[in-house]
Enzyme design. Structure first.
Site, short mmCIF file in Angstrom:
data_model
loop_
_atom_site.label_atom_id
_atom_site.label_comp_id
_atom_site.label_asym_id
_atom_site.label_seq_id
_atom_site.Cartn_x
_atom_site.Cartn_y
_atom_site.Cartn_z
N ILE A 147 0.85 -1.21 0.00
CA ILE A 147 0.00 0.00 0.00
C ILE A 147 0.88 1.25 0.00
CG2 ILE A 147 -1.91 1.21 1.14
CD1 ILE A 147 -2.73 -1.50 2.34
N ASP A 207 15.41 1.20 10.24
CA ASP A 207 14.32 0.66 11.05
C ASP A 207 13.73 1.76 11.94
OD1 ASP A 207 13.72 -2.47 11.81
OD2 ASP A 207 13.13 -1.04 13.37
N SER A 245 -6.72 -0.50 10.30
CA SER A 245 -7.35 -1.68 9.68
C SER A 245 -8.75 -1.92 10.23
CB SER A 245 -6.49 -2.89 10.01
OG SER A 245 -7.17 -4.07 9.72
N TYR A 272 -3.03 -8.51 15.62
CA TYR A 272 -2.79 -7.47 14.61
C TYR A 272 -3.78 -6.31 14.80
CZ TYR A 272 -3.32 -5.17 10.10
OH TYR A 272 -3.46 -4.22 9.12
N LYS A 325 -3.29 -2.16 16.08
CA LYS A 325 -3.78 -0.98 15.35
C LYS A 325 -4.67 -0.13 16.26
CE LYS A 325 -1.79 -1.65 11.41
NZ LYS A 325 -0.81 -0.70 10.88
N HIS A 337 -2.05 -13.54 0.99
CA HIS A 337 -3.36 -12.94 0.71
C HIS A 337 -4.10 -13.67 -0.42
CE1 HIS A 337 -1.34 -9.66 2.90
NE2 HIS A 337 -2.51 -9.65 3.49
N PHE A 364 -9.93 -21.49 3.89
CA PHE A 364 -9.89 -21.62 5.35
C PHE A 364 -11.29 -21.59 5.97
CE2 PHE A 364 -5.55 -19.40 4.84
CZ PHE A 364 -4.92 -20.62 4.62
N ARG A 396 -15.36 -10.63 2.78
CA ARG A 396 -14.52 -9.44 2.96
C ARG A 396 -14.90 -8.38 1.92
NH1 ARG A 396 -13.77 -11.74 6.83
NH2 ARG A 396 -11.88 -12.49 7.85
N GLY A 416 -8.55 -16.30 14.49
CA GLY A 416 -8.66 -14.84 14.52
C GLY A 416 -9.41 -14.23 13.35
N ASP A 417 -9.91 -15.06 12.42
CA ASP A 417 -10.63 -14.53 11.25
C ASP A 417 -12.10 -14.25 11.57
OD1 ASP A 417 -9.06 -14.15 9.03
OD2 ASP A 417 -9.47 -16.10 8.12
N1 UDP Z 1 -8.08 -17.18 2.68
C1 UDP Z 1 -8.25 -18.51 2.33
N2 UDP Z 1 -7.17 -19.18 1.83
C2 UDP Z 1 -5.95 -18.60 1.67
C3 UDP Z 1 -5.80 -17.22 2.01
C4 UDP Z 1 -6.90 -16.55 2.52
O1 UDP Z 1 -9.32 -19.09 2.48
O2 UDP Z 1 -5.01 -19.28 1.24
C5 UDP Z 1 -9.24 -16.43 3.24
C6 UDP Z 1 -8.99 -15.88 4.63
O3 UDP Z 1 -9.31 -16.83 5.61
C7 UDP Z 1 -9.94 -14.67 4.65
C8 UDP Z 1 -9.97 -14.21 3.19
O4 UDP Z 1 -9.46 -15.31 2.42
O5 UDP Z 1 -11.23 -15.07 5.01
C9 UDP Z 1 -9.09 -13.00 2.94
O6 UDP Z 1 -7.82 -13.27 3.48
P1 UDP Z 1 -6.56 -12.33 3.27
O7 UDP Z 1 -5.41 -13.02 3.93
O8 UDP Z 1 -6.42 -12.02 1.81
O9 UDP Z 1 -6.92 -10.98 3.98
P2 UDP Z 1 -7.36 -10.67 5.53
O10 UDP Z 1 -8.85 -10.72 5.54
O11 UDP Z 1 -6.70 -11.66 6.41
O12 UDP Z 1 -6.85 -9.28 5.74
#
Ligand code: UDP
Length: 328
Positions: free
Chosen positions: A13, A51, A117, A141, A145, A189, A209, A222, A286-287
């Site tokens: 970014i 740093d 975030s 994380y 923030k 990502h 996931f 998302r 944590g998602d």
């Molecule tokens: N995700 C997934 N498989 C992967 C990477 C991400 O299913 O290999 C899912 C993750 O669990 C989340 C969404 O994709 O629900 C977006 O994940 P990302 O890491 O891109 O961004 P975040 O939401 O963590 O900032």
């Protein structure tokens, strides 16, 4: 012209914001330790490779150049990693950030834009998530923030620091001119991972996931916002800091539309014309299930509107850049 210090300006970014500022005629200094930064993402300005923990280097920058404002990206940003290594996250995202503010105070620099975030909200109680939504991060994380936002609010009251905190939802896409893009190592990502496997011709199953979330198809939802739209918001925030109505403001940056992991996978299939096999794996710690932004506040206050509000178009810019740069 105004001189802006961009910490983490060699990152994903940060580099897009740096490019947008250069195009607007700002003079910029990029301060980056290059741990996650990339030389090829630097398209102008001066690079200081150091740093934020290094107070001497920081002081040197402020003593040599008349910095008017700071945009602070440098930090760690991975949810899973933050759960595995909270110490690194608190130190890098909080302690090193405090170091930066300390040196800014010494040199009387009072304008600050912070890269925050949507992870500060945690599991939403109401959608879309507005800035008034309670903050209760589900991961370290997001907590780092939130802690730093609280610091900014206090510093506004006590020291007169004027700051804007931008709470990104999911940054995605690449510079439409194809000069820079998303280049994490390792990549974690969703969109770049999917695109990279198409480019590599990897036919193994992609890991999703979890599909037991409370969403229509069971996968996480998302709000994907184009990185160039994010970049424009930073430029607007900087302008607003010239005559701030409030010393501390927070704004959401998203498009207001959510896409599930499966919908993103299908969109990548459409954009690339490839079929992507997948399997369902364990959910990531944590998602939160759904993160979708209410972005009326930044529209009203700063006039920001996302120009890329179509997922396929966002993905297409990332695909163009990846093919061009062949970063796999
Ligand atoms: N995700 C997934 N498989 C992967 C990477 C991400 O299913 O290999 C899912 C993750 O669990 C989340 C969404 O994709 O629900 C977006 O994940 P990302 O890491 O891109 O961004 P975040 O939401 O963590 O900032």
């Amino acid at each position: 012209m105004s001189k802006v210090l961009v910490t983490g300006g060699a990152g994903y970014i940060g580099s897009h914001v740096a490019k947008a500022l250069l195009q607007q005629g700002y003079d910029i200094i990029i301060y980056d330790n290059m741990e996650n930064g990339c030389e090829s993402a630097i398209v102008g300005g001066t690079l200081v490779k150091a740093d934020l923990a290094d107070e001497t280097s920081l002081s040197e920058v402020f003593s040599k150049a008349k910095v008017n404002a700071v945009i602070h990206f440098a930090g760690y940003s991975l949810v899973a990693e933050s759960m595995a290594a909270p110490q690194e996250y608190y130190y890098n995202n909080v302690v090193n950030g405090l170091n930066l503010l300390k040196v800014m105070r010494r040199y009387n620099v009072k304008k600050f834009v912070f890269s925050s975030s949507a992870a500060v909200y945690g599991e939403p109680l109401k959608l879309p998530i507005t800035e008034k939504h309670p903050t209760s991060p589900t991961n370290t994380y997001g907590e780092t923030k939130l802690i730093f936002e609280k610091v900014l609010e206090r510093y506004a009251g006590s020291y007169g620091l004027a700051s804007v905190s931008l709470r990104y939802f999911n940054a995605a896409g690449a510079d439409p001119e194809g000069q820079i893009g998303e280049n994490h190592n390792p990549e974690t990502h969703l969109i770049p991972l999917l695109l990279q496997r198409v480019l590599k011709g990897d036919r193994s199953e992609f890991s999703i996931f979890g599909d037991g979330y409370n969403t229509p198809d069971g996968t996480c939802i998302r709000d994907y916002v184009h990185v160039t739209d994010l970049a424009r918001a930073h430029a607007l925030a900087l302008e607003a800091l010239e005559t701030p109505k409030k010393k501390f403001s927070v704004y959401n940056l998203g498009c207001g539309t959510g896409y599930s992991v499966l919908q993103v996978l299908k969109a990548v299939e459409r954009v690339t014309g490839s079929n992507i096999p997948y399997k369902i794996c364990a959910p990531r710690t944590g998602d939160p299930a759904v993160l979708v932004a209410g972005w009326e506040k930044i529209k009203c206050d700063l006039g920001w509107v996302p120009e890329f509000n179509d997922l396929d178009k966002i993905i297409a810019t990332a695909w163009c850049w990846l093919k061009k740069s062949r970063r796999v």
